[in-house]
Enzyme design. Structure first.
Site, PDB file in Angstrom:
ATOM      1  N   GLU A 267       1.613   3.543   2.969  1.00 37.74           N
ATOM      2  CA  GLU A 267       2.203   2.960   4.184  1.00 37.74           C
ATOM      3  C   GLU A 267       3.727   2.941   4.075  1.00 37.74           C
ATOM      4  O   GLU A 267       4.393   1.923   4.300  1.00 37.74           O
ATOM      5  CB  GLU A 267       1.613   1.557   4.412  1.00 37.74           C
ATOM      6  CG  GLU A 267       0.098   1.629   4.640  1.00 37.74           C
ATOM      7  CD  GLU A 267      -0.603   0.269   4.593  1.00 37.74           C
ATOM      8  OE1 GLU A 267       0.072  -0.768   4.472  1.00 37.74           O
ATOM      9  OE2 GLU A 267      -1.843   0.269   4.676  1.00 37.74           O
TER      10      GLU A 267
ATOM     11  N   HIS B 263       2.285  -3.901   6.992  1.00 33.26           N
ATOM     12  CA  HIS B 263       1.212  -2.928   6.761  1.00 33.26           C
ATOM     13  C   HIS B 263       1.158  -1.971   7.954  1.00 33.26           C
ATOM     14  O   HIS B 263       1.820  -2.161   8.962  1.00 33.26           O
ATOM     15  CB  HIS B 263      -0.156  -3.638   6.653  1.00 33.26           C
ATOM     16  CG  HIS B 263      -0.374  -4.376   5.373  1.00 33.26           C
ATOM     17  ND1 HIS B 263      -1.013  -3.820   4.303  1.00 33.26           N
ATOM     18  CD2 HIS B 263      -0.040  -5.638   5.008  1.00 33.26           C
ATOM     19  CE1 HIS B 263      -1.077  -4.702   3.312  1.00 33.26           C
ATOM     20  NE2 HIS B 263      -0.484  -5.822   3.714  1.00 33.26           N
TER      21      HIS B 263
ATOM     22  N   GLU C  86       1.084  -5.639  11.174  1.00 35.67           N
ATOM     23  CA  GLU C  86       0.492  -4.304  11.075  1.00 35.67           C
ATOM     24  C   GLU C  86       1.095  -3.388  12.136  1.00 35.67           C
ATOM     25  O   GLU C  86       0.841  -3.549  13.332  1.00 35.67           O
ATOM     26  CB  GLU C  86      -1.028  -4.381  11.301  1.00 35.67           C
ATOM     27  CG  GLU C  86      -1.822  -4.979  10.159  1.00 35.67           C
ATOM     28  CD  GLU C  86      -2.378  -3.913   9.206  1.00 35.67           C
ATOM     29  OE1 GLU C  86      -2.114  -2.701   9.433  1.00 35.67           O
ATOM     30  OE2 GLU C  86      -3.070  -4.306   8.262  1.00 35.67           O
TER      31      GLU C  86
ATOM     32  N   HIS D  54       0.861  -1.185   0.000  1.00 31.65           N
ATOM     33  CA  HIS D  54       0.000   0.000   0.000  1.00 31.65           C
ATOM     34  C   HIS D  54       0.897   1.234   0.000  1.00 31.65           C
ATOM     35  O   HIS D  54       1.677   1.437   0.936  1.00 31.65           O
ATOM     36  CB  HIS D  54      -0.930  -0.001   1.224  1.00 31.65           C
ATOM     37  CG  HIS D  54      -2.039  -0.999   1.118  1.00 31.65           C
ATOM     38  ND1 HIS D  54      -2.450  -1.779   2.170  1.00 31.65           N
ATOM     39  CD2 HIS D  54      -2.831  -1.330   0.063  1.00 31.65           C
ATOM     40  CE1 HIS D  54      -3.457  -2.557   1.763  1.00 31.65           C
ATOM     41  NE2 HIS D  54      -3.695  -2.297   0.499  1.00 31.65           N
TER      42      HIS D  54
END
Ligand SMILES: [Zn+2]
Length: 234
Positions: free
Chosen positions: A49, A153, A206, A46
């Site tokens: 990120e 992430h 994450e 992404h």
């Protein structure tokens, strides 16, 4: 493995190999291990990120030689990182473009901020695996055959592993984040779902919502230990 001195970590000590090209023709780069690949860690799928790319780069830059067993991809989505977009240059959320049984043409909606409603829409691609960044990553994993893949992430602050395996438990304990079996909402076409359907053990790491300095203190030591081989693999 001896880590580099602080004055040396401004640059990477090794050159990557190119495993494909992005929509805009940027090289997709992998730092290969010295020996058989047990683990692949990738960041920046992404493009919003970028903290994941910076943290993984910091860990990789501490090494003066290739990891004995760990492959590294700093930016799965380099066009998104350069343009500051979550999706790639086609406006596709790459983490919804993998060829899974539940892949859907339904646009994926994400939040503009953590507390906002899910209203920002991205496409999932013209077909499963349509995006060059996804196709190249799948080919790379089929070639490397890692025992596990850690996908970085942000900012959900958890370690997601459907199998709740030893590697995920180790990362959760070291990073001080909860170990969860899923992120709590459907993710059709995601890398983690693809891995589950193709015998690839995926751990989603994450980061929490924080600045780079925090991530360097908290997560770079964990990532460095994964690169040098302290953690259990599965
Ligand atoms: Zn993400």
């Amino acid at each position: 493995m001896k880590l580099r001195a602080p004055q040396d970590i401004g640059t990477l000590s090794m050159e990557p190999e190119v495993y494909g090209h992005s929509v805009l023709g940027r090289p997709l780069e992998v730092w290969r291990p010295a020996g058989a690949c047990k683990l692949l860690i990738h960041a920046g799928i992404h493009g919003e990120e970028g903290e994941t790319t910076v943290a993984l780069s910091r860990a990789l830059r501490a090494l003066g030689e290739p990891s004995p067993h760990c492959a590294v991809v700093l930016a799965v989505n380099p066009d998104g990182l350069v343009r500051g977009t979550r999706g790639n240059a086609n406006g596709v959320d790459l983490n919804r473009n993998f060829a899974t049984r539940d892949w859907s043409t339904e646009p994926v909606r994400h939040r503009s901020t953590l507390e906002a409603p899910r209203e920002v829409a991205l496409r999932t691609g013209s077909a499963p695996g349509s995006e060059p960044e996804v196709a190249a990553l799948v080919r790379l994993i089929e070639e490397l055959k890692p025992e596990a893949v850690v996908a970085l992430h942000a900012p959900l602050a958890c370690i997601d592993d459907a199998k709740q395996g030893k590697l995920a438990a180790w990362i959760a304990e070291r990073a001080g984040l909860p170990l969860v079996p899923d992120v709590g909402y459907p993710t059709p076409g995601s890398f983690g779902t693809w891995g589950g359907e193709h015998g690839v053990h995926v751990v989603t790491y994450e980061f929490e919502m924080a600045g780079i300095d925090h991530h360097v203190r908290r997560h770079v030591p964990v990532l460095t230990e994964l690169l040098v081989g302290v953690a259990p693999w599965s």
